[in-house]
Design a protein around this motif. Structure first.
Motif, PDB file in Angstrom:
ATOM      1  N   LEU A 114      19.070 -82.993  53.146  1.00  0.00           N
ATOM      2  CA  LEU A 114      19.757 -83.175  51.880  1.00  0.00           C
ATOM      3  C   LEU A 114      19.396 -82.360  51.016  1.00  0.00           C
ATOM      4  CD1 LEU A 114      21.554 -85.045  49.936  1.00  0.00           C
ATOM      5  CD2 LEU A 114      19.577 -86.429  49.536  1.00  0.00           C
ATOM      6  N   LEU A 115      18.091 -82.227  50.740  1.00  0.00           N
ATOM      7  CA  LEU A 115      17.589 -81.070  49.617  1.00  0.00           C
ATOM      8  C   LEU A 115      17.835 -79.723  50.140  1.00  0.00           C
ATOM      9  CD1 LEU A 115      13.958 -82.562  49.365  1.00  0.00           C
ATOM     10  CD2 LEU A 115      15.916 -82.929  47.644  1.00  0.00           C
ATOM     11  N   ASP A 116      18.365 -79.279  51.170  1.00  0.00           N
ATOM     12  CA  ASP A 116      18.602 -77.877  51.579  1.00  0.00           C
ATOM     13  C   ASP A 116      20.235 -77.846  51.003  1.00  0.00           C
ATOM     14  OD1 ASP A 116      17.462 -75.573  52.764  1.00  0.00           O
ATOM     15  OD2 ASP A 116      19.159 -75.571  54.202  1.00  0.00           O
ATOM     16  N   ALA A 117      20.770 -78.872  51.214  1.00  0.00           N
ATOM     17  CA  ALA A 117      22.131 -79.047  50.556  1.00  0.00           C
ATOM     18  C   ALA A 117      22.161 -78.760  49.070  1.00  0.00           C
ATOM     19  CB  ALA A 117      23.016 -80.281  51.139  1.00  0.00           C
ATOM     20  N   VAL A 118      21.511 -79.537  48.182  1.00  0.00           N
ATOM     21  CA  VAL A 118      21.216 -79.528  47.002  1.00  0.00           C
ATOM     22  C   VAL A 118      20.905 -78.047  46.635  1.00  0.00           C
ATOM     23  CG1 VAL A 118      19.534 -79.924  45.078  1.00  0.00           C
ATOM     24  CG2 VAL A 118      20.445 -81.934  46.688  1.00  0.00           C
ATOM     25  N   ARG A 119      20.090 -77.425  47.469  1.00  0.00           N
ATOM     26  CA  ARG A 119      19.677 -76.018  47.091  1.00  0.00           C
ATOM     27  C   ARG A 119      20.957 -75.080  47.073  1.00  0.00           C
ATOM     28  NH1 ARG A 119      17.405 -71.578  50.604  1.00  0.00           N
ATOM     29  NH2 ARG A 119      17.790 -72.955  52.616  1.00  0.00           N
ATOM     30  N   ARG A 120      22.126 -75.641  47.812  1.00  0.00           N
ATOM     31  CA  ARG A 120      23.226 -74.756  47.819  1.00  0.00           C
ATOM     32  C   ARG A 120      24.249 -75.036  46.973  1.00  0.00           C
ATOM     33  NH1 ARG A 120      20.970 -73.349  52.570  1.00  0.00           N
ATOM     34  NH2 ARG A 120      21.665 -75.174  53.692  1.00  0.00           N
ATOM     35  N   THR A 121      24.143 -76.247  46.186  1.00  0.00           N
ATOM     36  CA  THR A 121      25.056 -76.877  45.320  1.00  0.00           C
ATOM     37  C   THR A 121      24.619 -76.749  43.759  1.00  0.00           C
ATOM     38  OG1 THR A 121      25.273 -78.504  46.896  1.00  0.00           O
ATOM     39  CG2 THR A 121      26.292 -79.158  44.839  1.00  0.00           C
ATOM     40  N   PRO A 122      25.214 -75.614  43.158  1.00  0.00           N
ATOM     41  CA  PRO A 122      24.839 -75.233  41.682  1.00  0.00           C
ATOM     42  C   PRO A 122      24.978 -76.248  40.688  1.00  0.00           C
ATOM     43  CG  PRO A 122      26.585 -73.837  42.430  1.00  0.00           C
ATOM     44  CD  PRO A 122      26.397 -74.932  43.692  1.00  0.00           C
ATOM     45  N   SER A 123      25.823 -77.057  41.080  1.00  0.00           N
ATOM     46  CA  SER A 123      25.968 -78.383  39.991  1.00  0.00           C
ATOM     47  C   SER A 123      24.969 -79.126  39.761  1.00  0.00           C
ATOM     48  CB  SER A 123      27.392 -79.203  40.419  1.00  0.00           C
ATOM     49  OG  SER A 123      27.296 -79.747  41.498  1.00  0.00           O
ATOM     50  N   VAL A 124      23.902 -79.503  40.810  1.00  0.00           N
ATOM     51  CA  VAL A 124      23.045 -80.491  40.816  1.00  0.00           C
ATOM     52  C   VAL A 124      21.994 -80.229  39.609  1.00  0.00           C
ATOM     53  CG1 VAL A 124      21.238 -81.770  42.046  1.00  0.00           C
ATOM     54  CG2 VAL A 124      23.339 -80.998  43.065  1.00  0.00           C
ATOM     55  N   ARG A 125      21.696 -81.157  38.804  1.00  0.00           N
ATOM     56  CA  ARG A 125      20.633 -81.116  38.114  1.00  0.00           C
ATOM     57  C   ARG A 125      19.444 -81.963  37.956  1.00  0.00           C
ATOM     58  NH1 ARG A 125      22.441 -77.087  37.598  1.00  0.00           N
ATOM     59  NH2 ARG A 125      23.703 -76.195  35.985  1.00  0.00           N
ATOM     60  N   ALA A 126      19.732 -83.228  38.695  1.00  0.00           N
ATOM     61  CA  ALA A 126      18.536 -84.112  38.938  1.00  0.00           C
ATOM     62  C   ALA A 126      18.734 -84.776  40.277  1.00  0.00           C
ATOM     63  CB  ALA A 126      18.870 -85.215  37.890  1.00  0.00           C
ATOM     64  N   VAL A 127      17.521 -85.060  40.980  1.00  0.00           N
ATOM     65  CA  VAL A 127      17.563 -85.669  42.420  1.00  0.00           C
ATOM     66  C   VAL A 127      16.463 -86.535  42.238  1.00  0.00           C
ATOM     67  CG1 VAL A 127      16.976 -85.033  44.873  1.00  0.00           C
ATOM     68  CG2 VAL A 127      18.314 -83.406  43.617  1.00  0.00           C
ATOM     69  N   VAL A 128      16.756 -87.707  42.543  1.00  0.00           N
ATOM     70  CA  VAL A 128      15.571 -89.056  42.645  1.00  0.00           C
ATOM     71  C   VAL A 128      15.523 -89.145  44.342  1.00  0.00           C
ATOM     72  CG1 VAL A 128      15.135 -91.328  42.206  1.00  0.00           C
ATOM     73  CG2 VAL A 128      16.010 -89.778  40.595  1.00  0.00           C
ATOM     74  N   SER A 129      14.699 -88.855  45.002  1.00  0.00           N
ATOM     75  CA  SER A 129      14.302 -88.923  46.469  1.00  0.00           C
ATOM     76  C   SER A 129      13.732 -90.332  46.263  1.00  0.00           C
ATOM     77  CB  SER A 129      13.745 -87.765  46.948  1.00  0.00           C
ATOM     78  OG  SER A 129      13.608 -88.113  48.334  1.00  0.00           O
ATOM     79  N   VAL A 130      14.148 -91.263  47.105  1.00  0.00           N
ATOM     80  CA  VAL A 130      13.492 -92.854  47.288  1.00  0.00           C
ATOM     81  C   VAL A 130      12.442 -92.853  48.437  1.00  0.00           C
ATOM     82  CG1 VAL A 130      13.450 -95.109  47.135  1.00  0.00           C
ATOM     83  CG2 VAL A 130      15.002 -93.660  45.740  1.00  0.00           C
ATOM     84  N   THR A 131      11.374 -93.142  48.218  1.00  0.00           N
ATOM     85  CA  THR A 131      10.306 -93.599  49.419  1.00  0.00           C
ATOM     86  C   THR A 131       9.865 -95.055  49.508  1.00  0.00           C
ATOM     87  OG1 THR A 131       8.298 -92.554  48.419  1.00  0.00           O
ATOM     88  CG2 THR A 131       9.841 -90.818  49.708  1.00  0.00           C
ATOM     89  N   THR A 132       8.871 -95.038  49.566  1.00  0.00           N
ATOM     90  CA  THR A 132       8.155 -96.716  49.772  1.00  0.00           C
ATOM     91  C   THR A 132       6.867 -96.587  49.043  1.00  0.00           C
ATOM     92  OG1 THR A 132       7.624 -98.386  51.007  1.00  0.00           O
ATOM     93  CG2 THR A 132       7.482 -96.107  52.085  1.00  0.00           C
ATOM     94  N   ASP A 133       6.281 -97.872  48.628  1.00  0.00           N
ATOM     95  CA  ASP A 133       5.018 -97.986  48.407  1.00  0.00           C
ATOM     96  C   ASP A 133       3.978 -97.757  49.763  1.00  0.00           C
ATOM     97  OD1 ASP A 133       6.215-100.195  49.732  1.00  0.00           O
ATOM     98  OD2 ASP A 133       4.394-101.358  48.949  1.00  0.00           O
ATOM     99  N   LYS A 134       4.659 -97.850  50.848  1.00  0.00           N
ATOM    100  CA  LYS A 134       3.993 -97.487  52.317  1.00  0.00           C
ATOM    101  C   LYS A 134       3.601 -96.022  52.508  1.00  0.00           C
ATOM    102  CE  LYS A 134       5.635-102.000  53.941  1.00  0.00           C
ATOM    103  NZ  LYS A 134       6.647-102.209  52.833  1.00  0.00           N
ATOM    104  N   CYS A 135       3.954 -95.223  51.709  1.00  0.00           N
ATOM    105  CA  CYS A 135       3.623 -93.770  51.993  1.00  0.00           C
ATOM    106  C   CYS A 135       2.142 -93.717  51.691  1.00  0.00           C
ATOM    107  CB  CYS A 135       4.525 -92.863  51.090  1.00  0.00           C
ATOM    108  SG  CYS A 135       4.201 -93.149  49.203  1.00  0.00           S
TER     109      CYS A 135
END
Length: 358
Positions: A114-135
């Motif tokens: 997903l982040l690699d796709a974002v890297r080639r999508t110039p419209s993107v300004r903000a990314v919130v990647s959700v993980t967990t408290d268990k990290c």
């Protein structure tokens, strides 16, 4: 939080919209006026929130696997979103023991794709990647984990989410460094939340869905670890944090917020499993009860709590629902569903009631 120009007409790409948290977020974003494209596999439960709340009637509903880089990148680049919320995941600890490779492929490689796709999508300004408290590397201590504490993970699920945090940080540092924000204008943050509850969660091996299923059948519910303590919170609590975090990532000072954030409940809402089960059984009545499952199963953390000071101080976020109210709202949702009510309208009404809380 009400509809405003912050979200009206804003293009949002949301992975995992067919899941429990993703479904609630999809409805909330459309309520705020966003134009949402969802990308996910088919729901993994039947029934599902996706169908119960008729979510495809409000979002663009694309089905696909985040491990499929070509399909995913096409879905992102063609839509040209400004905001990306990444919630697609294999979300269950016990399932990760059964399929560790699939868990790592989805939670780690899927995040990288997903982040690699974002890297080639110039419209993107903000990314919130959700993980967990268990990290976090869980030491079973009695104070909350902070965003600067070591990452870890005993089981495949928990460690896969720690890996997803590392992947997100690596992409941010390598391709979207904060010191060069004026050149790329992309801000990436990660969000770590505790055990969420709420209407529409029918997952296996989760406390609230297991209890509700047993109560509906009139059967005693087996509880594995009654003394385990978790940071319980209604699903809308962290989702409000994710939305607020994305808003900050769109501001001129976005680089301040391109980091990790915890979204956990108040300290007094960190309750043992037995307290939750007793409260729900008493509220449900009609002879509802639980019994101890002598088979504790695979390893799961005994104590886990988050320190959300950073989110409070920097984002102005705070929990609004006490745990007892969150449990009552959850049971109300399932009772409304059992009564055949319009669950899209009911879910949106609960979101509106939450927005009205101070």
């Amino acid at each position: 939080m009400t509809a405003s120009s912050k979200w009206t007409g804003r293009r949002v790409f949301l992975t995992g919209h067919t899941g429990f948290k993703g479904g609630w977020l999809a409805l909330w974003l459309t309520k705020l006026g966003a134009d949402v494209r969802g990308y996910a596999l088919d729901p993994y439960t039947n029934p599902s929130l996706l169908e119960a709340a008729q979510i495809p009637s409000r979002v663009e509903d694309l089905r696909g696997d985040i491990r499929n880089g070509e399909q995913l990148e096409k879905a992102v680049t063609e839509f040209q979103p400004e905001v990306v919320f990444h919630l697609a995941a294999q979300p269950l600890v016990r399932a990760s023991y059964v399929d560790p490779i699939g868990t790592y492929e989805t939670n780690v490689i899927g995040t990288a794709r997903l982040l690699d796709a974002v890297r080639r999508t110039p419209s993107v300004r903000a990314v919130v990647s959700v993980t967990t408290d268990k990290c976090y590397e869980n030491k079973e201590w009695h104070w909350g984990y902070r965003e600067t504490d070591p990452l870890g993970g005993y089981d495949p699920y928990s460690s896969s989410k720690a890996c997803a945090e590392i992947v997100s940080a690596a992409y941010r540092q390598s391709y979207f460094p904060v010191e060069q924000w004026n050149e790329h204008h992309v801000a990436i943050a990660t969000a770590r939340a505790g055990n969420v509850i709420g209407g529409g969660d029918w997952s296996d091996d989760r406390l609230i869905p297991d209890l509700v299923r047993g109560f509906l059948k009139g059967e005693p519910v087996l509880i594995r670890r009654p003394h385990a303590i978790r940071p319980w919170q209604h699903v809308m609590e962290p989702l409000a944090g994710y939305i607020r975090l994305a808003e900050h990532l769109l501001q001129p000072d976005a680089t301040r917020y391109a980091t990790a954030y915890n979204f956990g409940p108040s300290d007094d809402d960190a309750r043992p499993v037995s307290w939750i089960a007793d409260h729900l059984a008493k509220t449900w009545s009609n002879g509802a009860k639980w019994v101890l499952d002598k088979d504790a199963g695979v390893h799961e953390a005994g104590y886990l709590k988050l320190d959300s000071s950073r989110a409070r101080a920097e984002l102005g976020w705070r929990p609004r629902l006490h745990l007892g109210d969150a449990l009552d709202w959850t049971l109300d949702w399932f009772r409304a569903h059992s009564a055949g009510e319009d669950m899209q309208r009911y879910t949106l009404q609960q979101i509106e009631s939450y927005e009205a809380l101070q």
